[in-house]
Design a protein around this motif. Structure first.
Motif, short mmCIF file in Angstrom:
data_model
loop_
_atom_site.label_atom_id
_atom_site.label_comp_id
_atom_site.label_asym_id
_atom_site.label_seq_id
_atom_site.Cartn_x
_atom_site.Cartn_y
_atom_site.Cartn_z
N GLY A 1 0.82 -1.21 0.00
CA GLY A 1 0.00 0.00 0.00
C GLY A 1 0.85 1.25 0.00
N SER A 2 2.18 1.09 0.18
CA SER A 2 3.11 2.22 0.05
C SER A 2 3.38 2.48 -1.43
CB SER A 2 4.41 1.91 0.79
OG SER A 2 4.18 1.79 2.19
N TYR A 3 4.00 3.62 -1.72
CA TYR A 3 4.21 4.02 -3.11
C TYR A 3 5.63 4.52 -3.35
CZ TYR A 3 -0.85 3.96 -4.11
OH TYR A 3 -2.15 3.59 -4.32
N LEU A 4 6.06 4.40 -4.60
CA LEU A 4 7.29 5.04 -5.09
C LEU A 4 6.92 6.06 -6.15
CD1 LEU A 4 10.39 5.30 -5.51
CD2 LEU A 4 10.21 3.41 -7.16
N VAL A 5 7.42 7.29 -5.97
CA VAL A 5 7.27 8.36 -6.96
C VAL A 5 8.67 8.67 -7.46
CG1 VAL A 5 6.63 10.77 -7.34
CG2 VAL A 5 5.29 9.35 -5.75
N ARG B 1 2.81 1.27 -6.85
CA ARG B 1 2.32 0.83 -5.55
C ARG B 1 2.96 -0.49 -5.16
NH1 ARG B 1 -2.00 -2.19 -3.29
NH2 ARG B 1 -3.05 -1.12 -1.54
N LYS B 2 3.31 -0.60 -3.90
CA LYS B 2 3.83 -1.84 -3.37
C LYS B 2 2.64 -2.72 -2.99
CE LYS B 2 7.06 -3.71 0.07
NZ LYS B 2 8.07 -3.38 1.09
N SER B 3 2.52 -3.89 -3.61
CA SER B 3 1.40 -4.77 -3.33
C SER B 3 1.85 -5.90 -2.40
CB SER B 3 0.82 -5.34 -4.63
OG SER B 3 1.79 -6.12 -5.28
N LEU C 1 7.02 -3.64 -8.05
CA LEU C 1 5.94 -2.70 -7.73
C LEU C 1 4.94 -2.67 -8.88
CD1 LEU C 1 8.19 0.25 -6.46
CD2 LEU C 1 7.13 -1.55 -5.07
N ASP C 2 3.74 -2.23 -8.59
CA ASP C 2 2.70 -2.12 -9.61
C ASP C 2 2.58 -0.67 -10.06
OD1 ASP C 2 2.12 -4.84 -9.26
OD2 ASP C 2 0.66 -4.40 -7.67
N LEU C 3 2.97 -0.40 -11.31
CA LEU C 3 2.90 0.96 -11.83
C LEU C 3 1.45 1.41 -11.99
CD1 LEU C 3 5.77 0.90 -14.44
CD2 LEU C 3 5.42 2.77 -12.81
N CYS C 4 1.16 2.60 -11.51
CA CYS C 4 -0.15 3.20 -11.72
C CYS C 4 -0.25 3.70 -13.16
CB CYS C 4 -0.36 4.38 -10.77
SG CYS C 4 -0.21 3.96 -9.02
N GLU C 5 -1.47 3.74 -13.67
CA GLU C 5 -1.66 4.30 -15.02
C GLU C 5 -1.19 5.75 -15.04
OE1 GLU C 5 -2.52 2.85 -17.77
OE2 GLU C 5 -2.78 0.90 -16.80
N ARG D 1 2.91 13.81 -19.77
CA ARG D 1 1.81 12.88 -20.09
C ARG D 1 1.24 12.23 -18.83
NH1 ARG D 1 4.38 9.38 -25.11
NH2 ARG D 1 4.84 11.11 -26.52
N TRP D 2 1.87 12.47 -17.68
CA TRP D 2 1.40 11.81 -16.46
C TRP D 2 0.32 12.68 -15.81
CZ3 TRP D 2 0.49 11.96 -11.30
CH2 TRP D 2 0.36 10.73 -10.64
N HIS D 3 -0.92 12.21 -15.91
CA HIS D 3 -2.08 12.89 -15.31
C HIS D 3 -2.03 14.42 -15.51
CE1 HIS D 3 -3.77 9.36 -13.16
NE2 HIS D 3 -2.54 8.93 -13.27
N PRO D 4 -1.98 14.87 -16.75
CA PRO D 4 -1.95 16.32 -16.98
C PRO D 4 -3.17 17.01 -16.39
CG PRO D 4 -2.45 15.13 -19.01
CD PRO D 4 -2.06 14.10 -18.00
N ASP D 5 -2.97 18.23 -15.92
CA ASP D 5 -4.09 18.99 -15.35
C ASP D 5 -3.97 20.46 -15.70
OD1 ASP D 5 -2.29 20.19 -13.57
OD2 ASP D 5 -2.78 18.82 -11.92
N SER D 6 -4.92 21.25 -15.24
CA SER D 6 -4.99 22.66 -15.61
C SER D 6 -3.94 23.52 -14.90
CB SER D 6 -6.39 23.21 -15.29
OG SER D 6 -6.67 23.08 -13.90
#
Length: 267
Positions: free
Chosen positions: A184-188, A263-265, A230-234, A242-247
């Motif tokens: 449930g932990s993450y790597l950025v 995400r670490k599963s 790890l499981d890469l998020c979309e 290109r990664w979750h572009p926003d305004s």
């Protein structure tokens, strides 16, 4: 709080420094003539370097907000760099006011500004360690004093591993930092790439080497192993814009920077 005190004599202004050059690219003031000169040489080779630095910073903002909105309340930011508002804790605590953030960097000039990194919300918690990613166990030991390792943690390693040479086992460093974090932990992670113009990156590397810090602009297939296990998020490992572009994004053109959140599963 910090684990050591700032000593101005530790700042070497005789040669360029990667963190101060990054600060220059972002339009900051914590840099010296030697840094400007090296940075301007790089800009001459790579006119989009400032946009790349800003795109990297914007990715950190989006990724931190993305995880906070999904309930991640603890962050370990390694290779923090010179503070540039908004800092990671400001992004996260805007979503979760009682979030806990640990920063770590080995640059004495970052230590000089650590107070700015510790000004979080009254209900939240921030701490700073003067520590080197090449000794990951010291970072983990410090983080244990401030974060709850029985709860998920997000490890943020933004534009740092490109400065770790292959012989220092950069992949093993990330695995060591993630090892004691629960599922449930993450790597950025973000990392520059030489994929689009390898010859220019060889010349850029020579400039960084003059400051004592080589830069390894790896290929996508060389960056992907940082996420092993790890499981890469979309949308997976992709270019920064290109990664979750926003305004909120100011930089929308593609830059030579790969990014991912994983995400670490429990498997």
């Amino acid at each position: 709080m910090t684990d050591t005190e700032f000593n101005p004599e530790e700042i070497d202004t005789s040669k360029p420094h990667s963190a101060r050059m990054y600060d220059y690219f972002l339009g900051g003031k914590d840099n010296y003539r030697v840094d400007w000169e090296a940075a301007e040489k790089i800009e001459g080779l790579f006119p989009g370097v400032k946009e790349t630095a800003r795109a990297n910073r914007e990715f950190m903002h989006r990724a931190s907000r993305f995880l906070a909105e999904r309930g991640i309340r603890q962050f370990l930011d390694v290779g923090t760099g010179i503070p540039t508002q908004p800092n990671l804790h400001q992004i996260v605590q805007d979503v979760i006011p009682d979030a806990r953030i640990v920063y770590a960097d080995n640059d004495p000039i970052v230590l000089r500004h650590a107070e700015a990194l510790l000004r979080g919300t009254p209900e939240g918690h921030t701490a700073y360690a003067q520590a080197d990613v090449r000794q990951p166990e010291t970072i983990t030991d410090f983080a244990r004093e401030h974060l709850d390792f029985t709860q998920p943690i997000a490890l943020s390693v933004v534009a740092l591993m490109q400065f770790i040479e292959d012989e220092l086992n950069p992949y093993g460093i990330i695995q060591s930092l993630m090892r004691d974090m629960i599922p449930g932990s993450y790597l950025v992670l973000s990392h520059v790439t030489r994929e689009f113009d390898p010859e220019i990156w060889e010349r850029i590397d020579a400039i960084y080497k003059a400051g004592g810090t080589p830069v390894n602009a790896r290929l996508r297939d060389e960056i992907l192993p940082f996420f092993n296990g790890l499981d890469l998020c979309e949308p997976g490992l992709t270019l920064a814009t290109r990664w979750h572009p926003d305004s909120h994004m100011r930089i929308t053109e593609e830059v030579p920077l790969y990014v991912g959140v994983a995400r670490k599963s429990s498997h």
